[in-house]
Design an enzyme around this catalytic site. Structure first.
Site, mmCIF file in Angstrom:
data_model
loop_
_atom_site.group_PDB
_atom_site.id
_atom_site.type_symbol
_atom_site.label_atom_id
_atom_site.label_comp_id
_atom_site.label_asym_id
_atom_site.label_seq_id
_atom_site.Cartn_x
_atom_site.Cartn_y
_atom_site.Cartn_z
ATOM 1 C CG ASP A 212 -9.514 -5.815 6.237
ATOM 2 O OD1 ASP A 212 -9.161 -7.217 6.656
ATOM 3 O OD2 ASP A 212 -7.471 -6.188 6.677
ATOM 4 C CG ASP B 138 -3.765 -8.504 10.024
ATOM 5 O OD1 ASP B 138 -3.013 -7.840 11.443
ATOM 6 O OD2 ASP B 138 -3.891 -9.239 10.128
#
Length: 342
Positions: free
Chosen positions: A26, A28
Protein backbone atom coordinates in the site's frame (compact mmCIF):
# COMPACT_ATOMS: atom_id res chain seq x y z
CA UNK A 1 2.85 -19.80 3.95
CA UNK A 2 1.29 -19.00 7.28
CA UNK A 3 -2.41 -19.54 7.94
CA UNK A 4 -4.42 -16.31 7.81
CA UNK A 5 -6.74 -15.39 10.63
CA UNK A 6 -4.89 -17.37 13.30
CA UNK A 7 -5.08 -16.42 16.97
CA UNK A 8 -1.59 -14.97 17.17
CA UNK A 9 0.97 -13.42 14.81
CA UNK A 10 3.19 -15.88 12.96
CA UNK A 11 6.95 -16.16 13.11
CA UNK A 12 9.42 -16.51 10.26
CA UNK A 13 12.98 -17.78 10.50
CA UNK A 14 13.76 -16.15 7.15
CA UNK A 15 13.69 -12.48 6.26
CA UNK A 16 10.28 -11.71 4.74
CA UNK A 17 12.05 -10.32 1.67
CA UNK A 18 13.46 -13.81 1.10
CA UNK A 19 10.39 -15.82 2.11
CA UNK A 20 8.10 -14.02 -0.39
CA UNK A 21 8.74 -13.22 -4.05
CA UNK A 22 6.60 -10.07 -4.28
CA UNK A 23 5.63 -7.32 -1.85
CA UNK A 24 2.21 -5.84 -2.61
CA UNK A 25 2.66 -2.51 -0.89
CA UNK A 26 0.00 0.00 0.00
CA UNK A 27 1.16 3.61 -0.45
CA UNK A 28 -0.54 6.09 1.91
CA UNK A 29 0.60 5.35 5.45
CA UNK A 30 3.10 2.70 4.35
CA UNK A 31 5.50 4.25 1.83
CA UNK A 32 4.59 7.91 2.19
CA UNK A 33 2.35 10.25 4.16
CA UNK A 34 1.32 13.66 2.93
CA UNK A 35 3.47 13.08 -0.15
CA UNK A 36 6.69 12.64 1.85
CA UNK A 37 8.48 9.32 2.36
CA UNK A 38 7.87 7.65 5.70
CA UNK A 39 10.99 7.16 7.81
CA UNK A 40 13.01 4.06 6.82
CA UNK A 41 10.83 3.43 3.74
CA UNK A 42 13.30 4.40 1.00
CA UNK A 43 16.26 2.43 2.33
CA UNK A 44 14.15 -0.58 3.33
CA UNK A 45 12.60 -0.89 -0.12
CA UNK A 46 15.99 -0.50 -1.78
CA UNK A 47 17.41 -3.33 0.32
CA UNK A 48 14.42 -5.59 -0.35
CA UNK A 49 14.81 -4.99 -4.09
CA UNK A 50 18.53 -5.73 -3.93
CA UNK A 51 17.70 -9.02 -2.23
CA UNK A 52 15.58 -10.02 -5.22
CA UNK A 53 12.10 -9.11 -4.01
CA UNK A 54 9.72 -7.67 -6.62
CA UNK A 55 8.04 -4.51 -5.35
CA UNK A 56 4.54 -3.60 -6.51
CA UNK A 57 2.54 -0.66 -5.23
CA UNK A 58 -1.17 -1.33 -4.77
CA UNK A 59 -3.47 1.56 -3.96
CA UNK A 60 -7.20 2.15 -3.66
CA UNK A 61 -6.66 5.77 -4.72
CA UNK A 62 -8.06 6.01 -8.27
CA UNK A 63 -7.19 9.67 -8.80
CA UNK A 64 -3.60 9.51 -10.01
CA UNK A 65 -2.41 7.47 -13.00
CA UNK A 66 0.30 4.82 -12.61
CA UNK A 67 2.70 7.13 -14.50
CA UNK A 68 2.15 9.93 -11.99
CA UNK A 69 2.48 7.61 -8.98
CA UNK A 70 5.65 6.03 -10.39
CA UNK A 71 7.18 9.46 -11.02
CA UNK A 72 6.35 10.52 -7.45
CA UNK A 73 7.93 7.40 -5.96
CA UNK A 74 11.02 7.84 -8.13
CA UNK A 75 11.35 11.45 -6.93
CA UNK A 76 11.26 10.15 -3.35
CA UNK A 77 14.22 7.90 -4.14
CA UNK A 78 12.25 4.73 -4.88
CA UNK A 79 12.87 3.87 -8.57
CA UNK A 80 9.50 2.74 -9.95
CA UNK A 81 7.99 2.14 -13.38
CA UNK A 82 4.31 2.59 -14.23
CA UNK A 83 3.96 -1.19 -14.54
CA UNK A 84 4.82 -1.51 -10.85
CA UNK A 85 1.72 0.47 -9.82
CA UNK A 86 -1.70 -1.16 -9.57
CA UNK A 87 -4.69 0.96 -8.61
CA UNK A 88 -8.39 0.50 -8.05
CA UNK A 89 -9.12 2.39 -11.27
CA UNK A 90 -7.54 -0.49 -13.21
CA UNK A 91 -9.49 -3.05 -11.21
CA UNK A 92 -12.84 -1.33 -11.72
CA UNK A 93 -12.14 -0.74 -15.43
CA UNK A 94 -11.58 -4.48 -15.89
CA UNK A 95 -14.76 -5.23 -13.92
CA UNK A 96 -16.76 -2.90 -16.17
CA UNK A 97 -15.18 -4.28 -19.36
CA UNK A 98 -16.35 -7.76 -18.42
CA UNK A 99 -19.98 -6.56 -18.32
CA UNK A 100 -20.40 -4.06 -21.18
CA UNK A 101 -19.58 -4.29 -24.91
CA UNK A 102 -16.17 -3.11 -26.18
CA UNK A 103 -16.16 0.58 -27.00
CA UNK A 104 -18.96 1.38 -24.56
CA UNK A 105 -19.25 4.84 -23.06
CA UNK A 106 -18.71 5.15 -19.32
CA UNK A 107 -19.73 8.17 -17.26
CA UNK A 108 -16.75 9.13 -15.08
CA UNK A 109 -17.18 10.67 -11.64
CA UNK A 110 -13.56 11.07 -10.62
CA UNK A 111 -10.13 11.92 -11.96
CA UNK A 112 -7.62 11.07 -14.67
CA UNK A 113 -6.74 7.72 -13.14
CA UNK A 114 -10.19 6.42 -14.06
CA UNK A 115 -10.10 7.83 -17.59
CA UNK A 116 -6.71 6.29 -18.37
CA UNK A 117 -7.77 2.91 -16.98
CA UNK A 118 -11.02 2.89 -18.96
CA UNK A 119 -9.23 3.70 -22.22
CA UNK A 120 -6.77 0.88 -21.51
CA UNK A 121 -9.76 -1.49 -21.53
CA UNK A 122 -11.16 -0.06 -24.78
CA UNK A 123 -13.91 1.95 -23.08
CA UNK A 124 -14.79 5.59 -23.76
CA UNK A 125 -14.97 8.03 -20.82
CA UNK A 126 -17.81 10.58 -20.99
CA UNK A 127 -18.85 13.44 -18.75
CA UNK A 128 -22.65 13.60 -18.88
CA UNK A 129 -25.58 11.33 -18.15
CA UNK A 130 -26.93 12.55 -21.50
CA UNK A 131 -24.00 10.93 -23.36
CA UNK A 132 -25.80 7.55 -23.34
CA UNK A 133 -23.34 5.78 -20.99
CA UNK A 134 -23.46 2.01 -20.53
CA UNK A 135 -22.05 2.35 -16.99
CA UNK A 136 -21.27 4.90 -14.30
CA UNK A 137 -17.94 4.68 -12.48
CA UNK A 138 -17.08 6.64 -9.36
CA UNK A 139 -13.59 7.06 -7.92
CA UNK A 140 -11.73 9.54 -5.74
CA UNK A 141 -11.62 12.85 -7.60
CA UNK A 142 -9.68 14.99 -5.15
CA UNK A 143 -10.93 17.73 -2.82
CA UNK A 144 -11.98 19.99 -5.70
CA UNK A 145 -14.44 17.55 -7.34
CA UNK A 146 -17.57 19.63 -8.12
CA UNK A 147 -20.82 18.71 -6.37
CA UNK A 148 -22.53 18.61 -9.76
CA UNK A 149 -20.61 15.47 -10.68
CA UNK A 150 -22.62 13.54 -8.09
CA UNK A 151 -25.81 14.82 -9.71
CA UNK A 152 -24.68 13.45 -13.09
CA UNK A 153 -24.16 10.03 -11.50
CA UNK A 154 -27.63 10.16 -9.94
CA UNK A 155 -29.30 11.09 -13.23
CA UNK A 156 -27.71 8.12 -15.02
CA UNK A 157 -28.35 5.63 -12.21
CA UNK A 158 -32.02 6.71 -12.08
CA UNK A 159 -32.27 5.72 -15.76
CA UNK A 160 -31.09 2.20 -14.91
CA UNK A 161 -27.41 2.57 -15.83
CA UNK A 162 -25.25 0.17 -13.72
CA UNK A 163 -23.05 1.87 -11.13
CA UNK A 164 -19.49 0.91 -10.26
CA UNK A 165 -17.12 2.27 -7.58
CA UNK A 166 -13.36 1.98 -7.54
CA UNK A 167 -13.36 1.63 -3.74
CA UNK A 168 -15.28 2.65 -0.65
CA UNK A 169 -12.55 3.89 1.74
CA UNK A 170 -14.39 6.43 3.87
CA UNK A 171 -11.23 8.42 4.61
CA UNK A 172 -7.95 9.29 2.97
CA UNK A 173 -4.82 10.65 4.71
CA UNK A 174 -3.63 14.11 3.73
CA UNK A 175 -0.86 16.46 4.79
CA UNK A 176 -3.33 18.24 7.11
CA UNK A 177 -4.96 15.13 8.57
CA UNK A 178 -7.71 12.68 7.66
CA UNK A 179 -10.00 13.80 4.82
CA UNK A 180 -13.15 12.28 3.25
CA UNK A 181 -12.33 9.49 0.81
CA UNK A 182 -14.21 7.99 -2.11
CA UNK A 183 -16.41 5.97 0.23
CA UNK A 184 -17.86 9.18 1.63
CA UNK A 185 -18.63 10.38 -1.91
CA UNK A 186 -20.17 7.02 -2.78
CA UNK A 187 -22.48 7.40 0.23
CA UNK A 188 -23.76 10.69 -1.20
CA UNK A 189 -24.87 8.95 -4.41
CA UNK A 190 -26.16 5.90 -2.53
CA UNK A 191 -28.37 8.06 -0.28
CA UNK A 192 -29.69 10.05 -3.22
CA UNK A 193 -30.48 7.04 -5.43
CA UNK A 194 -31.01 4.09 -3.10
CA UNK A 195 -28.78 2.10 -5.48
CA UNK A 196 -25.81 -0.12 -4.63
CA UNK A 197 -22.57 -0.01 -6.64
CA UNK A 198 -20.37 -2.90 -7.69
CA UNK A 199 -17.07 -2.28 -5.90
CA UNK A 200 -13.63 -3.28 -7.19
CA UNK A 201 -11.02 -2.04 -4.70
CA UNK A 202 -9.45 -3.54 -1.62
CA UNK A 203 -10.52 -5.64 0.24
CA UNK A 204 -12.65 -7.19 -2.51
CA UNK A 205 -11.58 -9.92 -4.99
CA UNK A 206 -11.46 -7.77 -8.18
CA UNK A 207 -8.52 -5.79 -6.78
CA UNK A 208 -6.64 -8.93 -5.74
CA UNK A 209 -7.29 -10.45 -9.17
CA UNK A 210 -5.97 -7.33 -10.90
CA UNK A 211 -2.86 -7.30 -8.73
CA UNK A 212 -1.97 -10.94 -9.34
CA UNK A 213 -2.62 -10.64 -13.09
CA UNK A 214 -0.34 -7.62 -13.37
CA UNK A 215 2.48 -8.80 -11.09
CA UNK A 216 2.53 -12.55 -11.69
CA UNK A 217 3.24 -12.99 -7.98
CA UNK A 218 3.50 -16.60 -6.79
CA UNK A 219 4.33 -15.96 -3.11
CA UNK A 220 2.95 -12.47 -2.43
CA UNK A 221 3.09 -10.60 0.85
CA UNK A 222 0.56 -7.79 1.32
CA UNK A 223 2.09 -4.88 3.24
CA UNK A 224 -0.34 -2.32 4.59
CA UNK A 225 -1.46 -0.05 7.40
CA UNK A 226 -5.25 -0.55 7.26
CA UNK A 227 -7.03 -3.53 8.75
CA UNK A 228 -10.24 -3.13 6.76
CA UNK A 229 -8.62 -2.81 3.32
CA UNK A 230 -5.05 -4.13 3.19
CA UNK A 231 -5.28 -6.90 5.77
CA UNK A 232 -8.84 -7.95 4.94
CA UNK A 233 -7.88 -7.95 1.26
CA UNK A 234 -5.04 -10.33 2.01
CA UNK A 235 -7.40 -12.50 4.04
CA UNK A 236 -9.89 -12.63 1.15
CA UNK A 237 -7.10 -13.47 -1.28
CA UNK A 238 -5.72 -16.15 1.07
CA UNK A 239 -2.24 -14.62 1.15
CA UNK A 240 -0.04 -13.48 4.02
CA UNK A 241 0.19 -9.92 5.28
CA UNK A 242 2.44 -7.57 7.21
CA UNK A 243 0.85 -4.72 9.16
CA UNK A 244 3.09 -1.69 9.69
CA UNK A 245 2.22 0.82 12.39
CA UNK A 246 3.08 3.94 10.37
CA UNK A 247 -0.47 4.68 9.19
CA UNK A 248 -4.03 4.65 10.43
CA UNK A 249 -4.05 1.48 12.56
CA UNK A 250 -2.91 1.83 16.16
CA UNK A 251 -2.09 -0.83 18.72
CA UNK A 252 -5.50 -0.78 20.39
CA UNK A 253 -7.27 -1.31 17.05
CA UNK A 254 -4.92 -4.17 16.27
CA UNK A 255 -5.75 -5.95 19.54
CA UNK A 256 -9.49 -5.57 18.80
CA UNK A 257 -9.18 -6.97 15.26
CA UNK A 258 -11.73 -9.53 14.12
CA UNK A 259 -10.34 -12.65 12.39
CA UNK A 260 -10.36 -11.24 8.84
CA UNK A 261 -8.45 -8.17 10.07
CA UNK A 262 -5.65 -10.05 11.84
CA UNK A 263 -2.32 -9.77 10.00
CA UNK A 264 0.18 -12.59 9.67
CA UNK A 265 3.00 -10.34 10.89
CA UNK A 266 3.24 -7.04 12.78
CA UNK A 267 6.11 -4.56 12.68
CA UNK A 268 6.83 -0.90 13.29
CA UNK A 269 7.67 0.06 9.70
CA UNK A 270 9.04 -1.30 6.43
CA UNK A 271 12.26 -2.47 8.10
CA UNK A 272 10.13 -5.45 9.12
CA UNK A 273 10.38 -6.73 5.53
CA UNK A 274 14.12 -7.21 5.93
CA UNK A 275 14.12 -9.43 8.99
CA UNK A 276 12.61 -12.61 10.28
CA UNK A 277 9.68 -12.39 12.64
CA UNK A 278 9.71 -13.74 16.21
CA UNK A 279 7.47 -16.60 17.21
CA UNK A 280 4.61 -16.04 19.62
CA UNK A 281 4.40 -19.07 21.87
CA UNK A 282 1.47 -20.25 23.99
CA UNK A 283 1.32 -22.34 27.13
CA UNK A 284 -1.71 -22.68 29.37
CA UNK A 285 -3.24 -19.45 28.07
CA UNK A 286 -0.06 -17.41 28.47
CA UNK A 287 1.47 -15.99 25.28
CA UNK A 288 5.14 -15.21 25.05
CA UNK A 289 7.28 -13.23 22.62
CA UNK A 290 10.81 -12.08 23.31
CA UNK A 291 11.01 -11.08 26.96
CA UNK A 292 7.27 -10.57 27.38
CA UNK A 293 4.30 -12.68 28.41
CA UNK A 294 0.65 -11.71 28.04
CA UNK A 295 -2.60 -13.24 29.23
CA UNK A 296 -6.24 -12.49 29.90
CA UNK A 297 -6.88 -11.80 33.59
CA UNK A 298 -10.44 -11.00 34.50
CA UNK A 299 -11.61 -8.15 32.33
CA UNK A 300 -8.18 -6.94 31.21
CA UNK A 301 -5.09 -7.96 29.27
CA UNK A 302 -2.09 -8.41 31.55
CA UNK A 303 1.52 -7.99 30.46
CA UNK A 304 4.68 -9.10 32.28
CA UNK A 305 8.37 -8.95 31.44
CA UNK A 306 10.45 -6.48 29.45
CA UNK A 307 12.23 -6.07 26.14
CA UNK A 308 11.29 -4.85 22.68
CA UNK A 309 7.83 -3.18 22.88
CA UNK A 310 6.88 -4.77 19.56
CA UNK A 311 7.40 -8.21 21.06
CA UNK A 312 5.09 -7.21 23.89
CA UNK A 313 2.47 -6.11 21.39
CA UNK A 314 2.77 -9.41 19.52
CA UNK A 315 2.27 -11.32 22.76
CA UNK A 316 -0.77 -9.17 23.56
CA UNK A 317 -2.20 -9.97 20.13
CA UNK A 318 -2.03 -13.65 20.98
CA UNK A 319 -3.87 -13.15 24.26
CA UNK A 320 -6.44 -10.74 22.78
CA UNK A 321 -7.24 -12.68 19.62
CA UNK A 322 -7.52 -15.99 21.45
CA UNK A 323 -9.82 -14.46 24.04
CA UNK A 324 -11.97 -12.92 21.28
CA UNK A 325 -12.24 -16.06 19.17
CA UNK A 326 -14.31 -15.16 16.13
CA UNK A 327 -15.19 -11.72 17.49
CA UNK A 328 -13.45 -8.59 18.68
CA UNK A 329 -11.54 -8.46 21.97
CA UNK A 330 -13.26 -6.29 24.56
CA UNK A 331 -10.73 -6.77 27.36
CA UNK A 332 -9.13 -3.59 28.73
CA UNK A 333 -5.62 -3.23 27.27
CA UNK A 334 -4.95 0.31 28.50
CA UNK A 335 -2.37 -0.48 31.18
CA UNK A 336 -0.53 -3.02 29.03
CA UNK A 337 -0.29 -0.69 26.04
CA UNK A 338 0.79 2.23 28.21
CA UNK A 339 3.62 0.11 29.58
CA UNK A 340 4.77 -0.53 26.01
CA UNK A 341 4.50 3.10 25.03
CA UNK A 342 1.65 2.58 22.54
Amino acid sequence: MSQQGVNRPSGSTRALSEAYDTALLDLDGVVYAGGEAIVHAVESLATAREQGMHLAYVTNNALRTPDVVAAHLTELGIPTGPGDVINSAQAVARLISEQVPPGSRVLVIGGDGLRVALRERGLVPVESADDDPAAVVQGYGGPELPWGRFAEACYAIARGVPWFASNTDLTIPSARGIAPGNGAAVEVVRIATGAEPQIAGKPLPPMHKETILRTGAERPLVVGDRLDTDIEGAFNGRVDSLLVLTGVTDAAQLLAAVPQHRPTYVDADLRGMLTGQPDVTERDGVFGCGGWTASARGDELALDGDGDPLDGLRALCGAAWTSAGDGSCTLDAGKALARLGF
